[in-house]
Design a protein around this motif. Sequence first.
Motif, PDB file in Angstrom:
ATOM      1  N   THR A 197       0.811  -1.221   0.268  1.00  0.00           N
ATOM      2  CA  THR A 197      -0.270  -0.222  -0.373  1.00  0.00           C
ATOM      3  C   THR A 197       0.463   1.468   0.195  1.00  0.00           C
ATOM      4  O   THR A 197       0.714   2.228  -0.980  1.00  0.00           O
ATOM      5  CB  THR A 197      -1.030  -0.015   1.285  1.00  0.00           C
ATOM      6  N   MET A 198       2.079   1.359   0.572  1.00  0.00           N
ATOM      7  CA  MET A 198       3.051   1.928   0.751  1.00  0.00           C
ATOM      8  C   MET A 198       3.936   2.594  -0.016  1.00  0.00           C
ATOM      9  O   MET A 198       3.222   3.756  -0.826  1.00  0.00           O
ATOM     10  CB  MET A 198       3.565   2.039   1.805  1.00  0.00           C
ATOM     11  N   ARG A 199       3.825   1.274  -0.715  1.00  0.00           N
ATOM     12  CA  ARG A 199       4.701   2.301  -2.407  1.00  0.00           C
ATOM     13  C   ARG A 199       3.850   1.456  -3.567  1.00  0.00           C
ATOM     14  O   ARG A 199       3.924   2.732  -4.090  1.00  0.00           O
ATOM     15  CB  ARG A 199       5.576   0.631  -2.377  1.00  0.00           C
ATOM     16  N   ARG A 200       2.993   0.923  -3.827  1.00  0.00           N
ATOM     17  CA  ARG A 200       2.061   1.492  -4.894  1.00  0.00           C
ATOM     18  C   ARG A 200       0.782   2.387  -5.074  1.00  0.00           C
ATOM     19  O   ARG A 200       0.167   2.898  -5.778  1.00  0.00           O
ATOM     20  CB  ARG A 200       1.053  -0.287  -5.122  1.00  0.00           C
ATOM     21  N   VAL A 201       0.590   3.072  -3.695  1.00  0.00           N
ATOM     22  CA  VAL A 201      -0.765   3.433  -3.460  1.00  0.00           C
ATOM     23  C   VAL A 201      -0.212   5.269  -2.554  1.00  0.00           C
ATOM     24  O   VAL A 201      -0.184   5.687  -3.075  1.00  0.00           O
ATOM     25  CB  VAL A 201      -1.930   3.257  -3.105  1.00  0.00           C
ATOM     26  N   ILE A 202       0.044   4.658  -1.628  1.00  0.00           N
ATOM     27  CA  ILE A 202       0.088   6.259  -0.738  1.00  0.00           C
ATOM     28  C   ILE A 202       1.701   7.543  -1.637  1.00  0.00           C
ATOM     29  O   ILE A 202       1.678   8.583  -1.786  1.00  0.00           O
ATOM     30  CB  ILE A 202       0.768   6.044   0.453  1.00  0.00           C
ATOM     31  N   LEU A 203       2.724   6.414  -1.378  1.00  0.00           N
ATOM     32  CA  LEU A 203       3.701   7.321  -1.831  1.00  0.00           C
ATOM     33  C   LEU A 203       3.727   7.672  -3.289  1.00  0.00           C
ATOM     34  O   LEU A 203       4.092   8.743  -3.695  1.00  0.00           O
ATOM     35  CB  LEU A 203       5.413   6.359  -2.523  1.00  0.00           C
ATOM     36  N   PRO A 204       3.252   6.983  -4.395  1.00  0.00           N
ATOM     37  CA  PRO A 204       3.220   8.136  -5.535  1.00  0.00           C
ATOM     38  C   PRO A 204       1.856   9.335  -5.566  1.00  0.00           C
ATOM     39  O   PRO A 204       2.205   9.746  -6.461  1.00  0.00           O
ATOM     40  CB  PRO A 204       2.580   6.894  -6.705  1.00  0.00           C
TER      41      PRO A 204
END
Length: 311
Positions: A197-204
């Motif tokens: 979730t952090m790598r694919r959704v939140i950070l982008p």
Amino acid sequence: MEKTASGDGAAAPDVIPPEAIRAIPVRHYGRWISGAVVVFFLVALAYAFSQGDVRWATVPEKLFDTSILTGLWHTILISVVSMLLGLVLGVVFAVMRLSRNPVTSAIAWLYIWIFRGTPVYVQLLIWFNLALIFPIFNIGFYKDEMTDVMTPFLAALLGLGLNEGAYMAEIVRAGIQSVDEGQTEASHALGMTQAQTMRRVILPQSMRVIIPPTGNEFINMLKTSSLVVAVQYQDLLRSAQDIAATSFAVMEMFFVASIWYLALTSVFSVGQYYLERRFARGSLRTLPPTPWQKIKKNLSLLSSRPAGGTA
């Protein structure tokens, strides 16, 4: 005058066209006065420097000196590497700061508190003089004298990178918190783990908030890197000082260094603008014009303006 018949047979009143509007431009006298004041001070400043004891021929002569270009490359290198280290540390400690684990959250808070609360100049001196309290560097499988391990480059990298990591942690944390919590809940509902979730959704999605201050931090890093003269790293400023010590052209070499710093910050500012424009595509309906588009628009306005004033 033409008359039109209404439905009941009565004559309609004459149709009088509206009078043409005569637009009179507003005169902004304050703009002209402020502009004249600024031009006056610029001319006075240029005149003052022209009357000073400055050997202006030395500036273009030393601008592309081999030592200056070597120091310029070292400045770019230490700035880029330190920024990359700070960015990695910023992401890691921002995630730790937002963690529900009190231990990792406390460690991240302590790191940010220490490195943001002390001057970067002091941190550079501490890393460079670490051999005073640890003469031998010993981690079990590797042992050597600290003076050989803590080179000027490593001291500059740790001093700038760790300090930048503390600031980047707060920037990344603000960017992560700007993403709606519903995005996290929806990702978890789809079966994603916290890391996914952090790598694919939140950070982008948070990049739109992170990019502008990160660009400002990097430009500030370019200027802050001049402090590495304290650890004897051969950067742009130290190269200029070395030439000044032998040629006795102190102010001239400071002007040379300033010109290169201005050139670097200008180039990276343009890159920052295009990077911000790219990440703003998902949030703005109309992207801001590029510098070239602004120039073309202004030129078209000048060419299309009628002669003899504005109607």
